[in-house]
Every structure is written in C-alpha cells, then in structure tokens.
Design a protein around this motif. Structure first.
Motif, PDB file in Angstrom:
ATOM      1  N   LYS A  86       0.843  -1.198   0.000  1.00 29.86           N
ATOM      2  CA  LYS A  86       0.000   0.000   0.000  1.00 29.86           C
ATOM      3  C   LYS A  86       0.879   1.249   0.000  1.00 29.86           C
ATOM      4  O   LYS A  86       1.959   1.261   0.596  1.00 29.86           O
ATOM      5  N   GLN A 115      -4.876  -2.025  -7.440  1.00 31.13           N
ATOM      6  CA  GLN A 115      -4.188  -3.313  -7.549  1.00 31.13           C
ATOM      7  C   GLN A 115      -4.229  -3.823  -8.989  1.00 31.13           C
ATOM      8  O   GLN A 115      -3.227  -4.318  -9.520  1.00 31.13           O
ATOM      9  N   LEU A 154      -1.882  -3.697   0.058  1.00 32.01           N
ATOM     10  CA  LEU A 154      -2.742  -2.920  -0.828  1.00 32.01           C
ATOM     11  C   LEU A 154      -4.110  -3.602  -0.899  1.00 32.01           C
ATOM     12  O   LEU A 154      -4.211  -4.766  -1.280  1.00 32.01           O
ATOM     13  N   ASN A 155      -5.165  -2.879  -0.513  1.00 35.10           N
ATOM     14  CA  ASN A 155      -6.504  -3.477  -0.539  1.00 35.10           C
ATOM     15  C   ASN A 155      -7.476  -2.718  -1.431  1.00 35.10           C
ATOM     16  O   ASN A 155      -8.684  -2.944  -1.381  1.00 35.10           O
ATOM     17  N   ASP A 156      -6.946  -1.813  -2.254  1.00 33.08           N
ATOM     18  CA  ASP A 156      -7.770  -1.091  -3.234  1.00 33.08           C
ATOM     19  C   ASP A 156      -7.785  -1.917  -4.526  1.00 33.08           C
ATOM     20  O   ASP A 156      -6.764  -2.001  -5.216  1.00 33.08           O
ATOM     21  N   THR A 216       6.011   3.370  -0.359  1.00 38.16           N
ATOM     22  CA  THR A 216       5.086   2.378   0.193  1.00 38.16           C
ATOM     23  C   THR A 216       5.370   2.185   1.678  1.00 38.16           C
ATOM     24  O   THR A 216       6.457   2.508   2.165  1.00 38.16           O
TER      25      THR A 216
END
Length: 622
Positions: A504, A538, A532-534, A513
């Motif tokens: 992320k 991603q 990264l959770n978007d 990052t």
C-alpha cells in the motif's frame, strides 16, 4: 578426405536406432566379460586362502589378512561376507533388536560406575554405529559406537563372550560403519571410560563401504552436501544446525498460535505465478492438459482467506523460484508468512522485534534468539567460521531501533540523487534534501527512472542482467551499497512503489510504500508491508507488471483475476509479513553457505566440469 568423412558420417548417423542398439549390446558383452573375469579372480583368491589355512599346522597362529585398501575390493569383500552368511542359512540383516536403554540414558544412569567395576547383576542392550574399532590382542577389542548424538565405548572381552559363534568369528566380521547391537554389563575401563562389556554381539546392518579415516574425517564440501548421510555419520555435530532450525520453526509456530493465528496450507501448483516478483518453475498436469507453476509465494491465497473472514493466518512451507544457486540462494526454500487484519507495517515491526529479540508478553517463553542460544549477542562469520571479519549482532532496545530510510540512505551512500521518477517524491525532501529534484511528466516518468538508474549501475559497475527495468536496477544498487552495511538488526523502510506492486502507498509520502525489510549481518531476514486493498489500484499495478512481462521481464507478475475479484469483495486493512527460515537458520548457526542449513540442497550434476561447479554469486533474489 572431407567428402569421405561426410559419407561415413551419413552412414553412421543415418541409422541411429540400429547403431545405438549395437553399441549397447557391445557394452553389455564387455561388462559381462569383465564381471566374469573378476569373479574368477575372487574365486582363485578364496581357494588360495582356504588352502593356506588348511596347510597350516595345528596350533599355528594364522595371521589375519588386512582389509583391502581399494574401495571396490573392500565392497566386494563385504558382499562376500553377506552372501557367505546367507549360504549358512543366517540373516545378515536381522529384523529386530531389542534396545533396552538409549545411549543417552545409559551414560546418565551409569555415570557413577567406578573404574574396573563390572555390574554383573545388570544386563542392558544398546545399539549404534561402529565409528572405530581397536584390537588389543585376540581376546580384547574396543569399539566406539555412535548414536543419538552420543558416543559410548564397548569393551569386548572374550572371557565374557557367549553365543552360537565364537568370539573371533563374531567380532571378525564387524567393521567400521556397521550397525551393531550389544547385550552386556555396564562397566568402566581401567582408564576411566564408561563402557558396555558385551556377553552377546549381533551385527545388525553391515556397512558395505569404507568410511573416511577418523584422522582426516570428511571435510570436502561437495561430498558433504551430496552425501548428507555420510556427512552426518562422520561429522555428528552437523546435526546441531538442523536442531537449531527445528527449534526456530517450533518457536515461530508456538508464538503465532498463541497470538491467535491459524496455520493453513495453500496450493503448491498454480495456474498463475503470483504473490512475488520471481521466475517460476513450470510443470504439466496430464489429466487437465495444463501447464502449472510451482508457487513462488502463498501471499494471494492468504489475503483471500482474510477476505473470507479468517483475520489471522500463517503458513510455514516451501517456495520454488527458478533462479540462480549461490551461497545464499537455493531454488526451493522455506518461509513463514502471516497476514493480520486491522494492522499495518508499524504493528508488524513491533511483532518482529518481540518475536526475535525483545521481551514478549504474548508467550510465556524466552525470545527466539535467547531461547535457542541463551544470549542476545550472536557472532557471524560471513567468510566461514574461524575467518575474519566477525560480525556481532546484538539486541537493541526499542527506543534504539535502527531504521534506515530507503531514499535518504541510498542518496548518501551513492552521493547521487535518487531520480524523482523512481519515487515521485513531493515531501521526500523531509528525509533527504538531495533527493528533491524536478519532477518529470507522467509520460516520461518510467523512462527517466530507468535511464538514470541504468547510468548509476554502469558508473559503479553493479551487475544487473536483462531485463534492466527500473525496479531491478534499483534493487541491485540497494543490495550493493546499503545491504552490505547492515550488521546489527536493521529495518530498511520507505521503498518506492515501483519495487512493491502489492504494498500500500505511504499515507504521507507520495511515491513510497509502507514497507520494511529486516536485515542482520548483511542478510535479509524478513519483508513486510501494509497490504494494498484497493482493487482498482491493484489491477492497475498488475497490468503494469503484465506490460513488463511482455517486454521481457520473466520475473514480473501477471493479472490474477481470481485475486482481483476477491479484493472487490473487500479486504480489511491488513499487514503481511514473510521471513526466510533458511536465512535466519544461517545466522543462528553461523553458517555462510545456505547448503549448510539444507539437508539436501540442490546440486549441479556430478558429470559437469569442475569449473561449472564452483560457487559464484548469481543474479537472483530470494
């Protein structure tokens, strides 16, 4: 002459199948003749020996024939002994021997036995491998047997011998390397050595090969790694390294279990090689008619489990990367990875400190390093034990944590600005004023970064194989100028986004990052980041990686639609962490070669030329 040569060549190679068949038949006939001749010689030798023994006058002492020094002749002698016992109707490889006490327990239980005292009212059964055999006359033989990491003397005296066969016959067939069982009395020799005085001796497993001489031992690294069984026989202390490795994994599992993590298993074979930047091995599934990749990382599966509601997962398992073999890299290696929902990389830094060195309240155990070594300072010799330099890695208090900021350290070591196109920094000048520079346009950003980093690698003679992408060039520069300075445990933080497609973005510094790498004694131990959770970003990063792959970067990742779809269901804020078990084992056992901590490391074929077998650093990443 040339035309004749071509005709002959066509005549020979024009019928490869029949020619090969004739060649194989010829080799078989030659081998049959050789074996027949060898059998005749052995038969003649045996007949001469028998005639010599029969001709000797009664009461004449027959001199014992020395064992052959030639390995093949020794092997043949041992095979003859085995076949001779079979011909007598005896089993040279017994199915069972009842051991009543281990060597460890024997040494502890009878440590108070006095010199020359024989406990004739006590009978024990022990077994082990004969490491040495010393004859003190025809009726007294000393053995040293090894087992369980211990050694015990056996004092065989003809006076106490019982059994079907006489003393000379039983002990005459025992050689170094044989596994032998002894049933007898505890005693202590005149010299004070705790021993077993056998009344019965049984050869359990003959060793067909000569062991290396006890004086010289087994030192050749190539032989040690290829024949680990022989290495463990001749160098019992080697086992200690694998005991440490096992303790490390046991401690790690217990630590994570007590923190509420669930250990999981994920597939080894995958349709897409994802979760890391590396070149995969390819295999083929016959039933599915499908090429599959051996996993290079379990990361994507773990994050899908977190999406599914398992907030804390971990896995200890093997990874496979089709890269170079050198002092710190093996194509298959062991890692531990965990993923923790509602945490970020700062939380994982604290967990890493707790796990490795700092006092921890999560488990009622000492810290890992103290648990294994009983101290917080360890020594490491990068060029091998007994050489210089000697690094000392020591525990540091949390307020003394050594964290190296990626960009500022990079700039100071290379006395050069990191291209803004590599970090797209706006506030990076807070860390290093020399890193601030004019920002290129978005269309020229990747090109400018790659050109600047390529020029730096050439200037400093840093080797980087094709494809020379910005991420690979930057990684090589960091390995050359930063990693080599990290002696005490050091966190390298603030990596550029181009090096971390699954991490992320930094919440306050554009272009970076939230990631760290942990180093000690110049070796990378752990790697972690805020995940990264978007799903939209991603997918964009995967697509950029796919472009790099199309451009020739074999290590770049593909678009994993299954993982992208999982992210679209929602991954909570999550931190991920990975640790190389092999690398940490090297540090904790003071081993400068990864093969020392792998029981059966990957080796080049033995028929390769010696130059190809020399260890040389390869251009690869773990």
């Amino acid at each position: 002459m040339l035309s004749v040569g071509r005709v002959v060549s066509r005549a020979v190679f024009g019928r490869p199948a029949s020619f090969q068949a004739r060649l194989l038949a010829s080799k078989a006939r030659n081998e049959e003749k050789r074996l027949k001749k060898q059998a005749e010689k052995e038969k003649e030798r045996a007949e001469k020996d028998a005639a010599k023994a029969a001709a000797a006058p009664a009461g004449t002492k027959v001199e014992k024939e020395a064992d052959p020094s030639d390995p093949q002749e020794y092997f043949n002698m041992r095979v003859r002994m085995i076949e001779g016992r079979r011909a007598e109707g005896k089993n040279p490889f017994p199915h069972k021997f009842n051991v009543s006490i281990s060597l460890t327990d024997f040494i502890e239980k009878y440590k108070d036995v006095k010199n020359e005292e024989v406990l004739e009212n006590v009978i024990v059964s022990v077994a082990g491998r004969v490491f040495s055999k010393r004859e003190a006359g025809a009726k007294l033989i000393f053995y040293d047997i090894h087992g369980e990491g211990k050694n015990l003397q056996v004092l065989a005296n003809a006076k106490y011998h019982k059994g079907e066969d006489d003393f000379a016959t039983v002990h005459g067939r025992v050689r170094r390397g044989d596994i032998v069982g002894f049933r007898g009395h505890p005693t202590r020799s005149k010299a004070g050595e705790l021993s077993v005085l056998p009344i019965e001796t049984e050869q359990l497993t003959p060793c067909l090969h000569m062991l290396p001489h006890t004086h010289f031992g087994l030192k050749d690294q190539e032989t040690r790694y290829r024949k680990r069984y022989l290495d463990l026989i001749m160098n019992p202390q080697v086992k200690n390294k694998f005991v440490v490795r096992s303790q490390l994994i046991t401690f790690l599992r217990r630590y994570l279990d007590n923190m509420g993590f669930l250990e999981v298993e994920t597939p080894i074979m995958n349709q897409i090689a994802g979760g890391a930047t590396a070149k995969p091995f390819v295999t083929h599934h016959n039933d599915l008619k499908l090429d599959l990749f051996l996993r290079i990382a379990p990361e994507l599966y773990h994050k899908m489990l977190v999406v599914g509601g398992i907030d804390r997962v971990y896995e200890v398992g093997r990874l496979f990367r089709n890269e170079g073999i050198d002092m710190t890299h093996n194509p298959e290696f062991t890692t531990c990875e965990f993923y923790m929902a509602y945490a970020d990389y700062e939380d994982v830094i604290k967990i890493t400190e707790d796990l490795l060195s700092s006092p921890c309240n999560c488990v009622n155990l000492a810290e890992m390093v103290h648990f294994i070594h009983g101290k917080y300072v360890i020594e490491y010799h990068p060029n091998g034990q007994g050489t210089e330099p000697c690094y000392q890695a020591k525990k540091q208090q949390r307020n003394e944590r050594e964290s190296i900021i990626f960009i500022s350290s990079y700039c100071s070591r290379l006395t050069s600005r990191l291209p803004s196109s590599a970090c797209t920094c706006t506030t990076a000048s807070r860390m290093c004023s020399s890193a601030s520079c004019p920002r290129p346009t978005p269309s020229t950003l990747p090109v400018k970064a790659r050109e600047a980093l390529d020029a730096l690698c050439k200037k400093h003679n840093v080797d980087c194989t094709e494809p020379r992408t910005a991420a690979r060039l930057l990684d090589k520069l960091v390995g050359e100028f930063l990693e080599s300075t990290f002696i005490s445990p050091t966190f390298l933080i603030g990596h550029p986004q181009i090096m971390s497609p699954l991490a992320k973005w930094h919440r306050s510094i554009e272009g970076l990052t939230e990631r760290f790498e942990l180093f000690a004694v110049t070796r990378e131990i752990a790697n972690a980041y805020t995940e990264l959770n978007d799903p939209i970003i991603q997918r964009e990063r995967f697509e950029q990686q796919a472009k790099d792959k199309d451009a020739g970067d074999d290590e770049a990742q593909c678009v994993d639609e299954t993982f992208c779809n999982a992210l679209e269901y929602g991954l909570p804020p999550t931190a991920g962490w990975g640790m190389g078990i092999d690398r940490l084992s090297m540090i904790l056992t003071d081993s400068n070669n990864i093969k020392e901590v792998l029981l059966f490391p990957a080796m080049r074929p033995e028929d390769n030329n010696k130059e190809a077998e020399k260890e040389t650093p390869k251009d690869s990443t773990a």
